[in-house]
Write an enzyme that holds these catalytic residues in place. Structure first.
Site, mmCIF file in Angstrom:
data_model
loop_
_atom_site.group_PDB
_atom_site.id
_atom_site.type_symbol
_atom_site.label_atom_id
_atom_site.label_comp_id
_atom_site.label_asym_id
_atom_site.label_seq_id
_atom_site.Cartn_x
_atom_site.Cartn_y
_atom_site.Cartn_z
ATOM 1 N N ASP A 92 0.830 -1.205 0.000
ATOM 2 C CA ASP A 92 0.000 0.000 0.000
ATOM 3 C C ASP A 92 0.867 1.259 0.000
ATOM 4 O O ASP A 92 1.727 1.410 0.849
ATOM 5 C CB ASP A 92 -0.855 -0.054 1.286
ATOM 6 C CG ASP A 92 -2.010 0.924 1.284
ATOM 7 O OD1 ASP A 92 -1.947 1.926 0.559
ATOM 8 O OD2 ASP A 92 -2.982 0.672 2.037
ATOM 9 N N HIS B 116 -0.384 4.568 -0.071
ATOM 10 C CA HIS B 116 -1.069 5.790 0.341
ATOM 11 C C HIS B 116 -0.329 6.452 1.496
ATOM 12 O O HIS B 116 -0.390 5.986 2.634
ATOM 13 C CB HIS B 116 -2.521 5.483 0.733
ATOM 14 C CG HIS B 116 -3.350 5.043 -0.427
ATOM 15 N ND1 HIS B 116 -3.493 3.717 -0.746
ATOM 16 C CD2 HIS B 116 -4.040 5.746 -1.365
ATOM 17 C CE1 HIS B 116 -4.256 3.609 -1.830
ATOM 18 N NE2 HIS B 116 -4.603 4.835 -2.229
HETATM 19 C C1 B12 Z 1 -4.572 9.842 -3.290
HETATM 20 C C2 B12 Z 1 -5.070 8.453 -3.498
HETATM 21 C C3 B12 Z 1 -4.250 7.554 -4.181
HETATM 22 C C4 B12 Z 1 -2.854 7.925 -4.634
HETATM 23 C C5 B12 Z 1 -1.933 7.791 -3.427
HETATM 24 C C6 B12 Z 1 -0.758 8.738 -3.514
HETATM 25 C C7 B12 Z 1 0.132 8.576 -2.327
HETATM 26 N N1 B12 Z 1 1.328 8.142 -2.538
HETATM 27 O O1 B12 Z 1 -0.296 8.848 -1.222
HETATM 28 C C8 B12 Z 1 -2.604 6.861 -5.740
HETATM 29 C C9 B12 Z 1 -3.038 7.399 -7.072
HETATM 30 C C10 B12 Z 1 -1.184 6.318 -5.857
HETATM 31 C C11 B12 Z 1 -3.586 5.779 -5.332
HETATM 32 C C12 B12 Z 1 -3.499 4.509 -5.768
HETATM 33 C C13 B12 Z 1 -4.428 3.527 -5.482
HETATM 34 N N2 B12 Z 1 -5.582 3.706 -4.815
HETATM 35 CO CO1 B12 Z 1 -6.035 5.204 -3.945
HETATM 36 N N3 B12 Z 1 -6.795 6.807 -3.186
HETATM 37 C C14 B12 Z 1 -6.362 8.045 -3.034
HETATM 38 C C15 B12 Z 1 -7.433 8.914 -2.369
HETATM 39 C C16 B12 Z 1 -8.089 9.705 -3.472
HETATM 40 C C17 B12 Z 1 -6.979 9.838 -1.273
HETATM 41 C C18 B12 Z 1 -6.109 9.178 -0.199
HETATM 42 C C19 B12 Z 1 -5.630 10.227 0.732
HETATM 43 O O2 B12 Z 1 -4.481 10.674 0.648
HETATM 44 N N4 B12 Z 1 -6.486 10.669 1.661
HETATM 45 C C20 B12 Z 1 -6.205 11.723 2.616
HETATM 46 C C21 B12 Z 1 -5.714 11.115 3.940
HETATM 47 C C22 B12 Z 1 -5.443 12.233 4.925
HETATM 48 O O3 B12 Z 1 -6.677 10.250 4.461
HETATM 49 P P1 B12 Z 1 -6.494 8.705 4.650
HETATM 50 O O4 B12 Z 1 -5.419 8.191 3.783
HETATM 51 O O5 B12 Z 1 -7.773 8.029 4.604
HETATM 52 O O6 B12 Z 1 -5.948 8.570 6.169
HETATM 53 C C23 B12 Z 1 -6.697 9.069 7.276
HETATM 54 C C24 B12 Z 1 -7.711 8.059 7.841
HETATM 55 O O7 B12 Z 1 -7.936 6.950 6.986
HETATM 56 C C25 B12 Z 1 -7.193 7.680 9.153
HETATM 57 N N5 B12 Z 1 -6.386 6.472 9.297
HETATM 58 C C26 B12 Z 1 -5.573 5.855 8.431
HETATM 59 N N6 B12 Z 1 -4.946 4.831 9.009
HETATM 60 C C27 B12 Z 1 -5.360 4.779 10.273
HETATM 61 C C28 B12 Z 1 -5.016 3.942 11.315
HETATM 62 C C29 B12 Z 1 -5.602 4.145 12.559
HETATM 63 C C30 B12 Z 1 -5.247 3.223 13.683
HETATM 64 C C31 B12 Z 1 -6.518 5.182 12.758
HETATM 65 C C32 B12 Z 1 -7.159 5.391 14.054
HETATM 66 C C33 B12 Z 1 -6.862 6.013 11.701
HETATM 67 C C34 B12 Z 1 -6.297 5.821 10.477
HETATM 68 O O8 B12 Z 1 -6.388 8.744 9.547
HETATM 69 C C35 B12 Z 1 -5.731 9.292 8.416
HETATM 70 C C36 B12 Z 1 -5.419 10.719 8.691
HETATM 71 O O9 B12 Z 1 -6.562 11.443 9.020
HETATM 72 C C37 B12 Z 1 -8.389 7.836 -1.781
HETATM 73 C C38 B12 Z 1 -9.848 8.242 -1.717
HETATM 74 C C39 B12 Z 1 -10.125 9.044 -0.508
HETATM 75 N N7 B12 Z 1 -10.738 10.141 -0.715
HETATM 76 O O10 B12 Z 1 -9.742 8.672 0.619
HETATM 77 C C40 B12 Z 1 -8.179 6.666 -2.737
HETATM 78 C C41 B12 Z 1 -8.380 5.262 -2.242
HETATM 79 C C42 B12 Z 1 -7.757 5.114 -0.848
HETATM 80 N N8 B12 Z 1 -7.599 4.477 -3.197
HETATM 81 C C43 B12 Z 1 -8.175 3.350 -3.502
HETATM 82 C C44 B12 Z 1 -7.635 2.406 -4.396
HETATM 83 C C45 B12 Z 1 -8.499 1.209 -4.722
HETATM 84 C C46 B12 Z 1 -6.373 2.587 -4.987
HETATM 85 C C47 B12 Z 1 -5.699 1.645 -5.958
HETATM 86 C C48 B12 Z 1 -5.813 0.162 -5.634
HETATM 87 C C49 B12 Z 1 -6.254 1.946 -7.346
HETATM 88 C C50 B12 Z 1 -5.764 1.046 -8.430
HETATM 89 N N9 B12 Z 1 -6.583 0.109 -8.806
HETATM 90 O O11 B12 Z 1 -4.646 1.208 -8.900
HETATM 91 C C51 B12 Z 1 -4.248 2.132 -5.920
HETATM 92 C C52 B12 Z 1 -3.430 1.370 -4.892
HETATM 93 C C53 B12 Z 1 -1.955 1.711 -4.963
HETATM 94 C C54 B12 Z 1 -1.198 1.100 -3.858
HETATM 95 N N10 B12 Z 1 -0.328 0.167 -4.148
HETATM 96 O O12 B12 Z 1 -1.386 1.445 -2.714
HETATM 97 C C55 B12 Z 1 -9.493 3.173 -2.787
HETATM 98 C C56 B12 Z 1 -9.458 2.153 -1.678
HETATM 99 C C57 B12 Z 1 -10.728 1.344 -1.682
HETATM 100 C C58 B12 Z 1 -10.916 0.408 -0.584
HETATM 101 N N11 B12 Z 1 -10.126 0.400 0.481
HETATM 102 O O13 B12 Z 1 -11.838 -0.331 -0.635
HETATM 103 C C59 B12 Z 1 -9.826 4.636 -2.341
HETATM 104 C C60 B12 Z 1 -10.611 4.720 -1.032
HETATM 105 C C61 B12 Z 1 -10.634 5.290 -3.499
HETATM 106 C C62 B12 Z 1 -11.978 4.646 -3.666
HETATM 107 N N12 B12 Z 1 -12.968 5.208 -3.043
HETATM 108 O O14 B12 Z 1 -12.071 3.678 -4.330
HETATM 109 N N13 B12 Z 1 -4.569 6.263 -4.536
#
Ligand code: B12
Lengths: 464, 134
Positions: free
Chosen positions: B12, B14
């Site tokens: 992963d 992200h």
């Molecule tokens: C940017 C992004 C990407 C970028 C990542 C760039 C990078 N290097 O960071 C790129 C384009 C590379 C990417 C690729 C992929 N992505 Co993407 N991506 C996103 C996106 C749009 C935003 C992620 C992000 O940065 N969010 C902002 C941060 C701040 O939030 P966050 O990551 O969720 O983390 C917060 C919380 O989750 C929480 N949290 C996280 N971990 C933990 C742990 C604990 C203990 C706690 C309490 C809280 C917590 O706290 C964090 C901070 O507030 C999301 C959609 C979305 N809106 O979330 C999809 C998303 C995460 N991606 C998704 C997918 C499917 C992929 C790919 C598999 C797509 C593909 N088929 O190629 C690939 C996987 C690549 C890989 N090997 O990981 C899906 C995941 C679906 C799922 N889980 O069922 C999402 C949700 C989009 C969707 N709705 O389909 N992605």
């Protein structure tokens, strides 16, 4: 003329290199058998007389300085103790190796009484105890410190673990009669390597204590200083040659392979970062100047060990194509192990030695270079890299008995980029090969301490 | 100061959430050891041993988390980390699924706290304080 004398007390030979600091050239070299059992000065004087005899232009009373390094009497033997194998244990090992030591014993996690016994019975010169990042685990470090205190061990102990434990470590060793030193943590933060203080401490103990214990101290009567273990001198020479000095450019990323009677040492200077983008680095940070020592790869003492490393079938692949001799591999290896002074007399014996050297070179390379590992993920294949990517290394330099005297030395060295079945090893792709024909690398490491510019110039001239 | 290990498990990449978690926990008085993205279970465990961590916070965003964290608790126990709290959060399963079902499955695998999508790290701070203090 301003002659400067560099001395290397080796396990077999005491080697002298005399440099003219004025005209910046090597006046001459000589050697004689090392005599630590009786008086180390006997061998030294013999070599010196030979040098003076062959080069009457050197006037003994005009010699402006003498520096020495030593790997005599078994070299510097250390035990490395840490917590997690891949982390502080590995960091401790690297600190020892970087200081020119051989790591004979390695322990991880909580030491048991059995392990302490093993340590007590072993022939070790210095113990290095690590464990925990700063602010991290102290409990294991303290446990091991107590075990060491309660043991009969009487060699110096260097503690390079979690700094938070320092006060408690002092309490543990106070009044224990043990000689201990607390230095900076070898792994202050996760995966960060910091071996400088440990290396310096090892060198100081070496100068102050070890050379005495090994019977080399006497030599100090006749020279200014015995400043380091020989492998460290080689590593310093390699670093200088790689990085250059002021305006004099170095050779860039390079590797030095030293095939000896008992061990094969590999030194590389270079970052070794991944060359491709889809590769993720794993594991502990790699030292810029990295040394590995293979105790089971050598021409004589450890020849027997090859039997368990390579099968007969594999061994045969290392003979030259035009070698028609039906070698008895087992017998030939045993013969060399039993007679460490064995010198090949016939063509067949030479061929056999060459094959051993090739194996030492090939196998030590596999262990020294980084590896990539393919990980099959839900999203396709990715690559993890552990260790250094050495595919862009520019120079591979051979040193040590068998390589400097062998007319086929470069053929032996070419094993380093042997690629068959080793696609995942990050070996040098297309290096140039140089041989340390005059056996000057350790001397140049010594010389580099005071005259780096001259040492660099001479290495560029004499490595061919 | 209490140490926590954070990182993103499996293949992963992200990275954004991971940086935010690092920032928020550090701001709130924790010593954060961040092993970053693309981390294996062993990376988390080794880091926790050397740094004497009191909790491991596993993130998974790309949907394959359930697979990546299997047997992690067992490995922690094996490594003498039975006392270390194990959290997981992010988008830990594929798509939208029943939250309580998901939580049940991860708790069965030995996780102490399970956070469904949408839970921010700030929301987990009270739990962390309760479990390990500051
Ligand atoms: C940017 C992004 C990407 C970028 C990542 C760039 C990078 N290097 O960071 C790129 C384009 C590379 C990417 C690729 C992929 N992505 Co993407 N991506 C996103 C996106 C749009 C935003 C992620 C992000 O940065 N969010 C902002 C941060 C701040 O939030 P966050 O990551 O969720 O983390 C917060 C919380 O989750 C929480 N949290 C996280 N971990 C933990 C742990 C604990 C203990 C706690 C309490 C809280 C917590 O706290 C964090 C901070 O507030 C999301 C959609 C979305 N809106 O979330 C999809 C998303 C995460 N991606 C998704 C997918 C499917 C992929 C790919 C598999 C797509 C593909 N088929 O190629 C690939 C996987 C690549 C890989 N090997 O990981 C899906 C995941 C679906 C799922 N889980 O069922 C999402 C949700 C989009 C969707 N709705 O389909 N992605």
């Amino acid at each position: 003329m301003k002659p400067y004398l560099l001395v290397d007390f080796g396990s077999t030979y005491t080697k002298l290199t005399c440099v003219d600091l004025d005209r910046e050239y090597i006046i001459g070299t000589s050697k004689a058998t090392t005599t630590v059992e009786t008086n180390v000065l006997d061998g030294y004087n013999k070599a010196l007389n030979r040098l003076l005899r062959d080069h009457p232009e050197i006037k003994e009373d005009k010699i402006s300085g003498i520096s020495a390094c030593s790997s005599a009497a078994g070299g510097l033997k250390m035990a490395a103790i840490g917590l997690v194998e891949e982390l502080t244990v590995e960091a401790a090992k690297r600190a020892c190796l970087g200081a020119g030591a051989i790591v004979n014993l390695v322990f991880s996690h909580h030491m048991t009484k059995r392990e302490i016994k093993k340590l007590e019975e072993a022939d070790i010169d210095i113990i290095l105890l690590a464990g925990g990042t700063n602010g991290g685990n102290q409990e294991c470090l303290l446990h091991n410190a107590k075990r060491l205190r309660d043991s009969s061990i009487d060699v110096p102990i260097i503690i390079a673990g979690n700094k938070d434990a320092s006060d408690n470590i002092d309490d543990i060793f106070e009044d224990s009669g043990k000689e201990y030193y607390i230095v900076a943590n070898v792994m202050p933060q996760l995966k960060k390597l910091d071996v400088k203080e440990t290396k310096n401490r090892i060198r100081r103990i070496f100068i102050e204590k070890i050379i005495e214990a090994k019977g080399i101290k006497k030599a100090e009567e006749q020279m200014d200083e015995i400043i380091m273990p020989t492998p460290e001198a080689v590593l310093l020479a390699s670093e200088l040659l790689s990085e250059g000095f002021e305006d004099d450019e170095g050779y860039g990323e390079l590797m030095v392979i030293d095939i000896g009677g008992a061990t094969t040492d590999v030194h590389t200077i270079g970052e070794g970062f991944p060359k491709r983008t889809e590769v993720i680095m794993k594991g502990l940070q790699e030292p810029f100047a990295k040394r590995t020592v293979e105790g089971d790869l050598g021409m004589r003492y450890s020849a027997n060990a090859l039997l368990s490393l390579v099968s007969n079938y594999e061994f045969k692949k290392y003979f030259s194509d035009d070698d028609k001799c039906d070698h008895n591999i087992k017998k030939s290896l045993e013969r060399r192990k039993n007679d460490i002074d064995f010198i090949p007399q016939t063509k067949d014996e030479e061929e056999f030695d060459k094959a051993i050297a090739k194996i030492c070179c090939d196998v030590s390379m596999s262990r020294h270079v980084g590896h990539v590992e393919v990980v099959h993920t839900p999203l396709g294949d990715m690559y993890y890299q552990t260790g250094k990517d050495l595919s862009d290394i520019k120079y591979v330099i051979g040193t040590g008995g068998v390589l400097i005297s062998n007319s086929d030395a470069k053929i032996i060295l070419k094993q380093v980029n042997k690629k068959s079945n080793r696609a995942l090893e990050l070996r040098p792709n297309n290096p140039s090969y140089l041989i340390d024909k005059s056996y000057i690398l350790s001397s140049m490491g010594l010389l580099s301490q005071k005259h780096p510019r001259i040492a660099l110039k001479l290495m560029k001239q004499y490595l061919l | 100061m209490k140490t926590v290990v954070i990182g993103v498990i499996g293949a992963d990449v992200h990275a954004v959430g991971n940086k935010i978690i690092d920032y928020v926990l550090s701001e709130n008085g924790y010593n954060v050891v961040n092993i970053g993205v693309l981390s294996t279970q062993e990376d988390f465990i080794n880091a926790a041993i050397e740094t004497d961590a009191k909790a491991i916070l596993v993130s998974s965003l790309y949907g394959h988390g359930e697979m990546d964290v299997r047997f992690m608790k067992e490995k922690c126990d094996e490594a003498g980390l039975g006392h270390v709290k194990l959290y997981v959060g992010g988008n830990i399963v594929v798509g939208k699924q029943d939250v309580s079902e998901v939580e049940k499955r991860f708790k069965k695998m030995g996780f102490d706290r399970v956070y469904p999508p949408g839970v921010k790290i700030e929301d987990a701070l009270t739990d962390l304080k309760e479990d390990i203090g500051i």
